[in-house]
Write a protein that holds these residues in place. Structure first.
Motif, PDB file in Angstrom:
ATOM      1  N   LEU A  25       0.951  -1.315  -0.042  1.00  0.00           N
ATOM      2  CA  LEU A  25      -0.055   0.035  -0.019  1.00  0.00           C
ATOM      3  C   LEU A  25       0.911   1.175   0.290  1.00  0.00           C
ATOM      4  N   LYS A  26       2.038   0.940  -0.243  1.00  0.00           N
ATOM      5  CA  LYS A  26       3.015   2.360  -0.419  1.00  0.00           C
ATOM      6  C   LYS A  26       3.088   2.951  -1.808  1.00  0.00           C
ATOM      7  N   SER A  27       2.260   2.313  -2.680  1.00  0.00           N
ATOM      8  CA  SER A  27       2.411   2.692  -4.059  1.00  0.00           C
ATOM      9  C   SER A  27       1.106   2.524  -4.642  1.00  0.00           C
ATOM     10  N   GLN A  28       0.796   2.740  -5.834  1.00  0.00           N
ATOM     11  CA  GLN A  28      -0.617   2.805  -6.492  1.00  0.00           C
ATOM     12  C   GLN A  28      -1.035   1.354  -6.740  1.00  0.00           C
ATOM     13  N   LYS A  34      -9.909   1.044  -6.774  1.00  0.00           N
ATOM     14  CA  LYS A  34     -11.329   0.644  -7.220  1.00  0.00           C
ATOM     15  C   LYS A  34     -12.118   0.716  -6.010  1.00  0.00           C
ATOM     16  N   LEU A  35     -11.801  -0.075  -5.025  1.00  0.00           N
ATOM     17  CA  LEU A  35     -11.998  -0.137  -3.601  1.00  0.00           C
ATOM     18  C   LEU A  35     -12.585   1.348  -3.149  1.00  0.00           C
ATOM     19  N   ASP A  36     -11.441   2.357  -3.332  1.00  0.00           N
ATOM     20  CA  ASP A  36     -11.674   3.723  -2.955  1.00  0.00           C
ATOM     21  C   ASP A  36     -12.976   4.538  -3.654  1.00  0.00           C
ATOM     22  N   SER A  40     -16.355   5.898  -2.538  1.00  0.00           N
ATOM     23  CA  SER A  40     -16.892   7.324  -2.543  1.00  0.00           C
ATOM     24  C   SER A  40     -18.459   7.446  -2.456  1.00  0.00           C
ATOM     25  N   ASP A  41     -19.219   6.273  -2.909  1.00  0.00           N
ATOM     26  CA  ASP A  41     -20.638   6.463  -2.848  1.00  0.00           C
ATOM     27  C   ASP A  41     -21.288   5.754  -1.694  1.00  0.00           C
ATOM     28  N   SER A  42     -20.408   5.174  -0.830  1.00  0.00           N
ATOM     29  CA  SER A  42     -21.229   4.299   0.308  1.00  0.00           C
ATOM     30  C   SER A  42     -19.969   4.361   1.345  1.00  0.00           C
ATOM     31  N   SER A  43     -20.644   4.313   2.519  1.00  0.00           N
ATOM     32  CA  SER A  43     -20.087   4.254   3.628  1.00  0.00           C
ATOM     33  C   SER A  43     -19.289   2.893   3.794  1.00  0.00           C
ATOM     34  N   TYR A  44     -20.196   1.712   3.518  1.00  0.00           N
ATOM     35  CA  TYR A  44     -19.578   0.455   3.737  1.00  0.00           C
ATOM     36  C   TYR A  44     -19.958  -0.437   2.535  1.00  0.00           C
ATOM     37  N   LEU A  45     -19.364  -1.499   2.232  1.00  0.00           N
ATOM     38  CA  LEU A  45     -19.287  -2.225   1.263  1.00  0.00           C
ATOM     39  C   LEU A  45     -20.637  -2.666   0.777  1.00  0.00           C
ATOM     40  N   VAL A  46     -21.842  -3.377   1.651  1.00  0.00           N
ATOM     41  CA  VAL A  46     -22.843  -3.894   0.987  1.00  0.00           C
ATOM     42  C   VAL A  46     -23.933  -3.030   1.448  1.00  0.00           C
ATOM     43  N   ASP A  47     -24.833  -2.532   0.515  1.00  0.00           N
ATOM     44  CA  ASP A  47     -26.000  -1.850   0.844  1.00  0.00           C
ATOM     45  C   ASP A  47     -25.782  -0.708   1.795  1.00  0.00           C
ATOM     46  N   ASP A  48     -24.815  -0.175   1.886  1.00  0.00           N
ATOM     47  CA  ASP A  48     -24.460   0.989   2.778  1.00  0.00           C
ATOM     48  C   ASP A  48     -24.711   0.614   4.058  1.00  0.00           C
ATOM     49  N   GLU A  49     -24.420  -0.746   4.694  1.00  0.00           N
ATOM     50  CA  GLU A  49     -24.631  -0.981   5.888  1.00  0.00           C
ATOM     51  C   GLU A  49     -23.478  -1.908   6.252  1.00  0.00           C
ATOM     52  N   PHE A  50     -22.911  -1.742   7.490  1.00  0.00           N
ATOM     53  CA  PHE A  50     -21.840  -2.593   8.141  1.00  0.00           C
ATOM     54  C   PHE A  50     -22.351  -4.061   8.024  1.00  0.00           C
ATOM     55  N   SER A  51     -21.268  -4.889   7.386  1.00  0.00           N
ATOM     56  CA  SER A  51     -21.606  -6.236   7.267  1.00  0.00           C
ATOM     57  C   SER A  51     -20.307  -7.019   7.623  1.00  0.00           C
ATOM     58  N   LEU A  52     -20.436  -8.260   7.182  1.00  0.00           N
ATOM     59  CA  LEU A  52     -19.225  -9.240   7.534  1.00  0.00           C
ATOM     60  C   LEU A  52     -18.262  -8.816   6.559  1.00  0.00           C
ATOM     61  N   MET A  74      -3.688   8.241   2.113  1.00  0.00           N
ATOM     62  CA  MET A  74      -4.182   9.299   1.840  1.00  0.00           C
ATOM     63  C   MET A  74      -4.658   9.351   0.048  1.00  0.00           C
ATOM     64  N   ARG A  75      -3.611   8.778  -0.481  1.00  0.00           N
ATOM     65  CA  ARG A  75      -3.897   8.925  -1.901  1.00  0.00           C
ATOM     66  C   ARG A  75      -5.251   8.126  -2.233  1.00  0.00           C
ATOM     67  N   TRP A  76      -5.925   7.328  -1.099  1.00  0.00           N
ATOM     68  CA  TRP A  76      -7.299   6.675  -1.321  1.00  0.00           C
ATOM     69  C   TRP A  76      -8.048   7.219  -0.096  1.00  0.00           C
ATOM     70  N   PRO A  77      -8.472   8.892  -0.245  1.00  0.00           N
ATOM     71  CA  PRO A  77      -9.147   9.255   1.017  1.00  0.00           C
ATOM     72  C   PRO A  77     -10.469   8.556   1.309  1.00  0.00           C
ATOM     73  N   ASN A  78     -11.170   7.768   0.412  1.00  0.00           N
ATOM     74  CA  ASN A  78     -12.380   7.388   0.897  1.00  0.00           C
ATOM     75  C   ASN A  78     -12.044   5.884   1.676  1.00  0.00           C
ATOM     76  N   ILE A  79     -11.076   5.576   1.355  1.00  0.00           N
ATOM     77  CA  ILE A  79     -10.467   4.107   2.077  1.00  0.00           C
ATOM     78  C   ILE A  79     -10.149   4.614   3.587  1.00  0.00           C
ATOM     79  N   VAL A  80      -9.614   5.705   3.709  1.00  0.00           N
ATOM     80  CA  VAL A  80      -8.933   6.121   5.137  1.00  0.00           C
ATOM     81  C   VAL A  80     -10.239   6.565   5.784  1.00  0.00           C
ATOM     82  N   GLU A  81     -11.108   7.184   5.175  1.00  0.00           N
ATOM     83  CA  GLU A  81     -12.507   7.394   5.997  1.00  0.00           C
ATOM     84  C   GLU A  81     -13.115   6.192   6.326  1.00  0.00           C
ATOM     85  N   TYR A  82     -13.368   5.206   5.322  1.00  0.00           N
ATOM     86  CA  TYR A  82     -13.731   3.812   5.765  1.00  0.00           C
ATOM     87  C   TYR A  82     -13.288   3.438   6.881  1.00  0.00           C
TER      88      TYR A  82
END
Length: 125
Positions: A25-28, A34-36, A40-52, A74-82
């Motif tokens: 994760l030190k490089s692109q 894609k995960l980031d 960007s459109d959802s707080s969590y991975l499945v149906d915007d709800e915390f899941s397994l 921080m090159r992936w700000p959505n992942i950091v927030e997640y």
């Protein structure tokens, strides 16, 4: 799972005998980008709800900042927030303890404040 098959070899680079020596994760990385993008459109991975799925994915990501504390994601700000949202959950604190939870949330907050800018030695170099 995607976390075991795809995320583990990105998060943890290993020698042929299985010893972890660094993080990818030190490089692109296209999969991480894609995960980031997905986050960007959802707080969590499945149906915007915390899941397994979040337990599996966030666990790998949160281990990275524990084993490699100087990594900047921080090159992936959505992942950091997640990651911060997952680490802030009551269940994460119960599972890993207050100290680990506090460290993860604090480290992710530091990343967000720095905005991905590298820290300079003595503020100069």
């Amino acid at each position: 799972s995607w976390a075991n098959a795809s995320l583990d070899p990105i998060c943890f680079l290993e020698t042929p005998d299985g010893k972890v020596y660094d993080t990818g994760l030190k490089s692109q990385n296209k999969r991480i980008a894609k995960l980031d993008d997905l986050l960007s459109d959802s707080s969590y991975l499945v149906d915007d709800e915390f899941s397994l799925a979040d337990v599996a994915v966030a666990s790998y990501l949160l281990y990275v900042i524990q084993f490699f504390p100087d990594v900047d994601l921080m090159r992936w700000p959505n992942i950091v927030e997640y990651m911060k949202a997952c680490a802030s959950r009551e269940g994460y604190g119960k599972a890993f303890g207050d100290r680990v939870q506090g460290y993860c949330v604090s480290r992710l907050s530091e990343m967000q404040k720095s905005g991905g800018k590298e820290k300079k030695l003595f503020g100069v170099f």
